[in-house]
Design an enzyme around this catalytic site. Structure first.
Site, PDB file in Angstrom:
ATOM      1  CE  LYS B 116      -1.303   5.869   1.629  1.00  0.00           C
ATOM      2  NZ  LYS B 116      -0.180   5.647   2.508  1.00  0.00           N
ATOM      3  CD  GLU B 200      -7.263  -0.045   5.390  1.00  0.00           C
ATOM      4  OE1 GLU B 200      -7.847   0.931   4.908  1.00  0.00           O
ATOM      5  OE2 GLU B 200      -6.479  -0.752   4.751  1.00  0.00           O
ATOM      6  CG  HIS B 235       3.292  -3.983   6.583  1.00  0.00           C
ATOM      7  ND1 HIS B 235       2.430  -5.039   6.417  1.00  0.00           N
ATOM      8  CD2 HIS B 235       3.409  -3.794   7.911  1.00  0.00           C
ATOM      9  CE1 HIS B 235       2.036  -5.464   7.604  1.00  0.00           C
ATOM     10  NE2 HIS B 235       2.623  -4.729   8.520  1.00  0.00           N
ATOM     11  NE  ARG B 292       5.415   5.986  -4.597  1.00  0.00           N
ATOM     12  CZ  ARG B 292       4.684   5.575  -3.565  1.00  0.00           C
ATOM     13  NH1 ARG B 292       4.028   6.444  -2.825  1.00  0.00           N
ATOM     14  NH2 ARG B 292       4.581   4.291  -3.271  1.00  0.00           N
TER      15      ARG B 292
END
Lengths: 162, 497
Positions: B116, B200, B235, B292
């Site tokens: 990421k 972040e 999440h 994916r």
């Protein structure tokens, strides 16, 4: 008969009257039940004029019912597991779910404060941290890291100083 | 085209992939761990290979064992499904070294987009907005503290590899930070075999919207529109729908083009997903690329009519993408609900165990991608996903009662599942109105509690199903009349009669 649903006991009394049963729940709610048909995992009946089709399954002490899209798990009151509370007791830490004991970050004899994580159990990629229920000394550790534990099995026992 | 593919996964996705292989005339090789010897995915395989003990690290994450299994069976390609090794560049490169085709991007572009952090840095250069945060992973807590201070709390700690919300944590103040970093590392390590994490800024009240993309080895690239994935617990997505109730056509086109730009820049070939966050002012930010096939891919298949797994296999085999962007449109509305073995009413605790009774729904516009059967013991070692219920209808309004009824008719007894909970979700005012963001679950907590209004009926059934009254009032149904015996003698018509 008495059934336990989510730690609450409910009484269910059945009385036969002509071609119906009169069933009383918790000594106050009354249902007239008729037209009962049982077929493998399905029971159908009319209760107070309304028709129900309920799938069920029974295993060991537990009975499972699906009513209108919601599942209910009932236990007979006499069964022993039903009496075990789902709350952590004062001096023990037990697993909330079946899984793998990944970590016991304490040793016998350690002094621990309330809230200190005494064990981590992992199942289905989720880790469940089990905190000390109160201040105390680690008296006994019943499992090794890497071992499989069942729901409600005690992992760590504490000695609580009064 | 490939003759034989090894499916390096288990459960519903292994079955989904095997079905696509069969339709393309490709034979299938399945793998299994100790505890999966009797799992249903093996029924869809022409050959099966045992690859290790039950723990994921010994089996479905065991690169050497899987490569050996592929070699032993002369498999030409490996489909990794989702989760496990699906986005692991070491696995992709082990496949390359062994001369086996990895159905996904090559190891080089996987390193770029699967990671990421690397993809954030790539995307930033393309001019697509990204969320402010760390530009590299770290194990140094002081770096986390510094960046958190810079972007301002709340912040999000995330695993650099993988997805599905594993290893991800929202942190509200500096006191929580150290503990969250440690827990995030642990979870990332156990889920993806890599403990790299970063931090972040946390975007508040966002929509999670992702775009499906296909890109072939010749650089042809199309997007297949969005999936709205804002209904999440911890999440992790539990309900997805397409089209998103919040996007308008202009924004949809803009995000679709941004998704293609990102995939093209990464030289990424296969089916992939570009995830965005949309804030309350409808600004979108790049979140990550998922290299994916995704759990929620079926809703895109339902509205576009494109079989994504087949496309993925064709692309890996070196075929040219036949689809053109202008041929792809969204027809009708689709919703997916993920069926998990978990106690949704008790903090979503995992609930492995034996399935005592199972009856899955069917009917017009209903699809069930399942990996379970009655009598099967759901093991505690893997992800709690059991199956996926997908419905399609001509528009959103008609798809709502369809999914509600299908969930009602999804009967699974013997372990705790989230089926009742999912049904309560789709019947909330907010979901029906299409007014929800990723905080939906917290905000609707009270409305999602079970009412137990039918507990009495279950109790009635409990005293009646014993048959102790010797069925004085019950009638065991049996087939009393049999037309074949009652009608008399039958004879097959001869030609012309």
């Amino acid at each position: 008969m008495k059934f336990i649903h989510l730690d609450k006991t409910h009484s269910v009394e059945k009385e036969k009257r002509d071609d119906t049963f009169q069933i009383t729940i918790d000594e106050k709610k009354k249902y007239d039940v008729s037209e009962i048909v049982i077929q493998s995992n399905l029971i159908s009946f009319k209760a107070n004029g309304k028709l129900y089709h309920i799938n069920f399954a029974i295993a060991n002490d537990k009975q499972y019912y699906s009513v209108d899209g919601e599942n209910f798990v009932l236990e007979k009151e006499k069964s022993k597991t039903a009496k075990t509370s789902t709350q952590q007791k004062g001096n023990t830490v037990f697993s909330q779910m079946p899984g793998l004991l990944v970590k016991v970050p304490v040793s016998v004899g350690d002094k621990v404060k309330s809230g200190k994580i005494l064990a981590i159990v992992e199942a289905m990629k989720m880790q469940n941290e089990l905190p000390a229920p109160s201040n105390g000394i680690v008296k006994k550790i019943n499992f090794k890291e890497g071992e499989q534990v069942d729901a409600k099995q005690v992992i760590v026992e504490l000695e609580i100083k009064k | 085209m490939f003759r034989k593919i090894l499916v390096a996964n288990r459960g519903e996705i292994a079955i989904r992939v095997a079905k696509a292989c069969k339709e393309l005339g490709i034979s299938t090789v399945g793998i299994f761990s100790n505890v999966d010897k009797t799992s249903s995915h093996l029924l869809f395989m022409d050959e099966t290979v045992w690859i290790g003990e039950s723990a994921p690290n010994a089996s479905y994450l065991n690169i050497d064992a899987i490569i050996d299994a592929a070699k032993k069976t002369n498999s030409e390609a490996i489909h990794p499904g989702y989760g496990f090794l699906a986005e692991n560049e070491l696995f992709a490169s082990a496949c390359e070294d062994a001369g086996i085709n990895f159905i996904g991007p090559n190891s080089k572009s996987l390193t770029l987009v699967g990671d990421k952090i690397a993809s954030r840095n790539t995307v930033k250069k393309l001019g697509v907005p990204i969320i402010p945060g760390m530009e590299m992973t770290s194990t140094d807590i002081s770096k986390f503290k510094m960046m958190a201070k810079k972007v301002g709390y709340p912040v999000m700690v995330k695993a650099s590899m993988g997805g599905g919300g594993k290893g991800m944590r929202v942190v509200h103040n500096e006191n929580e930070l150290e503990k969250s970093v440690a827990a995030g590392q642990r979870e990332a390590k156990s889920s993806f075999g890599d403990d790299s994490i970063y931090l972040e800024k946390y975007i508040e009240q966002p929509h999670h919207i992702e775009f499906q993309v296909l890109r072939d080895k010749f650089g042809n690239c199309v997007h297949l529109y969005e999936r709205e994935c804002s209904v999440q617990r911890r999440h992790q997505k539990i309900i997805e729908e397409t089209p998103s109730p919040v996007l308008n056509d202009g924004l949809r086109q803009m995000m679709g083009e941004a998704a293609k730009k990102i995939i093209n820049a990464s030289h990424y070939t296969t089916a992939g997903t570009v995830e965005f966050l949309l804030d309350k002012n409808k600004n979108f930010y790049f979140l990550e690329v998922n290299a994916r096939i995704q759990v929620e891919h079926p809703i895109t298949e339902m509205v576009t009519g494109v079989d994504l797994v087949k496309q993925q296999i064709l692309i890996a085999a070196g075929e040219k993408l036949k689809l053109k962007q202008e041929q792809i449109s969204q027809n009708g509305h689709a919703i997916e609900a993920r069926i998990y073995a978990e106690d949704a009413d008790n903090d979503f605790l995992p609930s492995p165990g034996k399935i005592l009774y199972l009856n899955e729904p069917s009917g017009p516009g209903i699809r069930v991608d399942t990996g379970i059967y009655q009598g099967w013991n759901v093991p505690p070692h893997y992800d709690p996903i059991l199956s996926k219920l997908i419905v399609w209808a001509e528009n959103r309004k008609s798809s709502l009662p369809r999914i509600s009824n299908a969930l009602k008719n999804y009967i699974l007894l013997g372990l705790k599942t989230n089926i009742g909970y999912l049904r309560r979700i789709v019947n909330t005012e907010n979901f029906i109105a299409g007014k929800y963001n990723t905080h939906f679950i917290e905000e609707n907590e009270k409305k999602l509690k079970p009412t137990n209004e039918n507990l009495d009926i279950a109790l009635l059934a409990a005293v009646l199903d014993k048959g102790k009254e010797k069925l004085s009032l019950t009638t065991e149904t049996s087939i009393k009349s049999n037309p074949w015996t009652e009608i008399g003698k039958w004879e097959i018509c001869k030609n012309g009669e």
